[in-house]
Design a protein around this motif. Structure first.
Motif, PDB file in Angstrom:
ATOM      1  N   MET A   1       8.473  -7.381  24.863  1.00  0.00           N
ATOM      2  CA  MET A   1       8.319  -8.529  24.754  1.00  0.00           C
ATOM      3  C   MET A   1       9.079  -7.790  23.089  1.00  0.00           C
ATOM      4  O   MET A   1      10.628  -7.960  22.889  1.00  0.00           O
ATOM      5  CB  MET A   1       8.073  -9.565  23.957  1.00  0.00           C
ATOM      6  N   LEU A   2       7.996  -7.083  22.300  1.00  0.00           N
ATOM      7  CA  LEU A   2       8.984  -6.316  20.968  1.00  0.00           C
ATOM      8  C   LEU A   2       9.517  -5.285  21.615  1.00  0.00           C
ATOM      9  O   LEU A   2      10.651  -5.557  20.992  1.00  0.00           O
ATOM     10  CB  LEU A   2       7.683  -6.375  20.449  1.00  0.00           C
ATOM     11  N   ARG A   3       9.401  -4.729  22.806  1.00  0.00           N
ATOM     12  CA  ARG A   3      10.791  -3.803  22.768  1.00  0.00           C
ATOM     13  C   ARG A   3      12.339  -4.269  22.526  1.00  0.00           C
ATOM     14  O   ARG A   3      13.238  -4.246  22.553  1.00  0.00           O
ATOM     15  CB  ARG A   3      10.446  -2.559  24.309  1.00  0.00           C
ATOM     16  N   LYS A   4      11.873  -5.257  23.574  1.00  0.00           N
ATOM     17  CA  LYS A   4      13.660  -6.098  23.967  1.00  0.00           C
ATOM     18  C   LYS A   4      14.075  -6.553  22.539  1.00  0.00           C
ATOM     19  O   LYS A   4      14.858  -6.877  22.467  1.00  0.00           O
ATOM     20  CB  LYS A   4      13.109  -7.010  24.791  1.00  0.00           C
ATOM     21  N   ALA A   5      13.085  -7.199  21.695  1.00  0.00           N
ATOM     22  CA  ALA A   5      12.965  -7.519  20.308  1.00  0.00           C
ATOM     23  C   ALA A   5      14.390  -6.776  19.356  1.00  0.00           C
ATOM     24  O   ALA A   5      14.583  -6.386  19.182  1.00  0.00           O
ATOM     25  CB  ALA A   5      12.179  -8.365  19.658  1.00  0.00           C
ATOM     26  N   LEU A   6      13.465  -5.404  19.454  1.00  0.00           N
ATOM     27  CA  LEU A   6      13.783  -4.201  18.867  1.00  0.00           C
ATOM     28  C   LEU A   6      15.251  -3.847  19.179  1.00  0.00           C
ATOM     29  O   LEU A   6      16.301  -3.590  18.366  1.00  0.00           O
ATOM     30  CB  LEU A   6      13.016  -3.217  18.977  1.00  0.00           C
ATOM     31  N   HIS A   7      15.538  -4.645  20.282  1.00  0.00           N
ATOM     32  CA  HIS A   7      16.865  -3.611  20.977  1.00  0.00           C
ATOM     33  C   HIS A   7      17.848  -5.196  20.741  1.00  0.00           C
ATOM     34  O   HIS A   7      18.999  -5.210  21.796  1.00  0.00           O
ATOM     35  CB  HIS A   7      16.577  -2.908  22.789  1.00  0.00           C
ATOM     36  N   HIS A   8      17.267  -6.335  21.122  1.00  0.00           N
ATOM     37  CA  HIS A   8      18.414  -6.914  20.571  1.00  0.00           C
ATOM     38  C   HIS A   8      19.184  -7.697  22.399  1.00  0.00           C
ATOM     39  O   HIS A   8      19.809  -7.798  22.864  1.00  0.00           O
ATOM     40  CB  HIS A   8      19.520  -7.140  20.428  1.00  0.00           C
TER      41      HIS A   8
END
Length: 116
Positions: A108-115
């Motif tokens: 979830m953090l990766r997705k948020a960082l990569h929009h």
């Protein structure tokens, strides 16, 4: 082994809580489960432990067994249930669940960082 239907769990907890006129804060006090965790359960962002699940079922008056299905149905998470687990097996299962949740948070953090 059976699997926990996460969507059914979330819907059951939310609908039974509302039907009984109980707020998340009141449910927190009755079950000892953090209010934020209750909200996350209702949003399918958190899987309660077996003792937490049993306490929720007791307070909200629902059958835990109907939330579990055989492996051949489409589900997300596996739940270990029963008194036949040794303390070592139970600790291992809890550790495995913690690792799965940590991995999910990382995704979830990766997705948020990569929009994404």
């Amino acid at each position: 082994m059976k699997r926990l239907l996460l969507a059914d769990l979330a819907e059951t907890i939310k609908s039974n809580r509302i039907e009984k006129g109980i707020t998340q804060e009141q449910l927190c006090k009755k079950t000892g489960i953090n209010r934020n965790m209750i909200g996350r359960i209702e949003r399918m962002d958190y899987i309660p432990t077996i003792p937490q699940l049993e306490k929720l079922a007791e307070v909200l008056d629902f059958d835990v067994d109907r939330l579990f299905v055989e492996n051949n149905q489409s589900t997300v998470f596996t739940a270990f249930r029963g008194s036949k687990l040794s303390d070592e097996e139970r600790a291992g299962a809890e550790h495995l669940m913690e690792m799965m949740l940590a991995a999910r948070q990382q995704i979830m953090l990766r997705k948020a960082l990569h929009h994404e």
